[in-house]
Design an enzyme around this catalytic site. Structure first.
Site, PDB file in Angstrom:
ATOM      1  N   ASN A   8       0.869  -1.178   0.000  1.00  0.00           N
ATOM      2  CA  ASN A   8       0.000   0.000   0.000  1.00  0.00           C
ATOM      3  C   ASN A   8       0.910   1.233   0.000  1.00  0.00           C
ATOM      4  OD1 ASN A   8      -1.842   2.009   0.444  1.00  0.00           O
ATOM      5  ND2 ASN A   8      -2.513   1.285   2.469  1.00  0.00           N
ATOM      6  N   TRP A   9       1.103   1.788  -1.191  1.00  0.00           N
ATOM      7  CA  TRP A   9       2.018   2.939  -1.302  1.00  0.00           C
ATOM      8  C   TRP A   9       1.421   4.207  -0.690  1.00  0.00           C
ATOM      9  CZ3 TRP A   9       4.503   2.916  -6.936  1.00  0.00           C
ATOM     10  CH2 TRP A   9       5.348   1.804  -7.045  1.00  0.00           C
ATOM     11  N   LYS A  10       0.127   4.173  -0.368  1.00  0.00           N
ATOM     12  CA  LYS A  10      -0.559   5.364   0.186  1.00  0.00           C
ATOM     13  C   LYS A  10      -0.319   6.567  -0.729  1.00  0.00           C
ATOM     14  CE  LYS A  10      -0.439   3.225   4.670  1.00  0.00           C
ATOM     15  NZ  LYS A  10      -0.430   3.344   6.108  1.00  0.00           N
ATOM     16  N   HIS A  95      -9.777   1.306   4.221  1.00  0.00           N
ATOM     17  CA  HIS A  95      -8.567   1.508   5.009  1.00  0.00           C
ATOM     18  C   HIS A  95      -8.858   2.471   6.163  1.00  0.00           C
ATOM     19  CE1 HIS A  95      -4.542   2.598   6.204  1.00  0.00           C
ATOM     20  NE2 HIS A  95      -4.151   1.468   5.623  1.00  0.00           N
ATOM     21  N   GLU A  97      -7.222   4.799   7.421  1.00  0.00           N
ATOM     22  CA  GLU A  97      -6.927   6.226   7.175  1.00  0.00           C
ATOM     23  C   GLU A  97      -8.107   6.895   6.478  1.00  0.00           C
ATOM     24  OE1 GLU A  97      -3.282   5.637   5.094  1.00  0.00           O
ATOM     25  OE2 GLU A  97      -2.281   5.050   6.939  1.00  0.00           O
ATOM     26  N   GLU A 171      -6.068  -5.157  10.159  1.00  0.00           N
ATOM     27  CA  GLU A 171      -5.097  -4.116  10.490  1.00  0.00           C
ATOM     28  C   GLU A 171      -5.526  -3.405  11.770  1.00  0.00           C
ATOM     29  OE1 GLU A 171      -2.832  -2.854   6.640  1.00  0.00           O
ATOM     30  OE2 GLU A 171      -4.534  -1.527   6.926  1.00  0.00           O
ATOM     31  N   GLY A 180       1.228   6.565  14.603  1.00  0.00           N
ATOM     32  CA  GLY A 180       2.172   7.041  15.604  1.00  0.00           C
ATOM     33  C   GLY A 180       3.038   6.059  16.324  1.00  0.00           C
ATOM     34  N   SER A 217       2.618  -1.931  10.550  1.00  0.00           N
ATOM     35  CA  SER A 217       4.035  -1.878  10.908  1.00  0.00           C
ATOM     36  C   SER A 217       4.807  -3.155  10.565  1.00  0.00           C
ATOM     37  CB  SER A 217       4.208  -1.535  12.393  1.00  0.00           C
ATOM     38  OG  SER A 217       3.695  -0.246  12.652  1.00  0.00           O
ATOM     39  N   GLY A 238       2.545  -0.990   4.391  1.00  0.00           N
ATOM     40  CA  GLY A 238       2.520   0.427   4.034  1.00  0.00           C
ATOM     41  C   GLY A 238       3.923   0.998   3.930  1.00  0.00           C
TER      42      GLY A 238
END
Ligand code: PGA
Length: 252
Positions: A8-10, A95, A97, A171, A180, A217, A238
């Site tokens: 997932n290159w975001k 996702h 995000e 996830e 974070g 992560s 990611g």
């Protein structure tokens, strides 16, 4: 189940030249794993000609799709038919995000998953609990994730037939590097939730062919613990998918 590694290159990289360079580096790695690259929409057209071989183990995916198909008055949106015309076979949906920054609801996500599956794309549906839930234990986390999953699959009319193309990415939100802490789940704890997801599908008419990935992560150091775990079918990666770590992860 065949293991799958999805990148997932975001919202990376910035230029088309960098995107091409990154893909070329991935292509050079000798692997017999199935690898899915999900770049931002804007890079699909430049990368798409490199994904014309149906037999290659390297596949193209997108990071979102709209629920209306194939075209219409939906400013800013991209349809499943458009993605397919650019050789995309997979699409990440739901996702965390997007749920957080764009207020995507389970209802919207469920419409997207149904539309993508109906159009013959392979949805990679992301589910996962926030830290407040995980602090209450794995059993509570399982319940949260299954509840989310049911809502996100609600619009699918025939789950058994859609399941052939469906992939779930578990996830845990607190494990995603964006949010974070840089904490990673353990293969054993995540596999407990993943087992519960698989049990849910088995209970829904004996569906046994849904791949369930772990994401959050994953990097060069911890990837093997997830990917080689008997219950986990691969990883959604990611930050590390933009780095040398990724080449090490897919190298076999
Ligand atoms: P991360 O992202 O590997 O950077 O934690 C995973 C994801 O958000 O899909």
């Amino acid at each position: 189940m065949e293991k799958l590694i999805a990148a997932n290159w975001k919202m990376n990289p910035v230029t088309r030249e960098e995107a091409t360079k990154l893909l070329r580096q991935v292509e050079k790695v000798k692997t017999n794993r199935k690898v899915v690259i999900c770049p931002p929409f804007i890079h699909l057209s430049v990368l798409s000609p490199r994904f014309t071989s149906r037999t290659s183990s390297l596949k193209l995916g997108a990071q979102d799709v709209f629920w209306e198909n194939p075209a219409g008055p939906y400013t800013g949106e991209i349809s499943a038919a458009m993605l397919k015309s650019y050789n995309a076979e997979y699409v990440i949906i739901g996702h965390s995000e997007r749920r957080r920054f764009l207020n995507e609801s389970d209802e919207m996500i469920s419409k997207k998953v149904a539309a993508a599956a109906a159009a013959g794309l392979k949805p990679i549906l992301c589910v996962g609990e926030p830290i407040s839930v995980r602090k209450r234990g794995i059993a509570v986390s399982k319940k949260f994730v299954l509840n989310q999953l049911k809502k996100d699959l609600k619009e699918i009319r025939n789950l058994k037939s859609a399941a052939r193309n469906l992939i779930i990415a578990y996830e845990p939100i607190w494990a995603i590097s964006t949010f974070g802490a840089g904490q990673v789940d353990s293969p054993d704890d995540s596999s407990e939730v993943i087992s519960a997801i698989k049990k849910f599908f088995l209970g829904a008419g004996g569906i046994a062919n849904v791949s369930v990935l772990y994401g959050g992560s994953v990097n060069g150091k911890n990837a093997a613990g997830f990917i080689n775990h008997p219950v986990i079918d691969g990883a959604l990666i990611g930050a590390a998918s933009l780095k040398k770590d990724f080449f090490d992860i897919i190298r076999t």
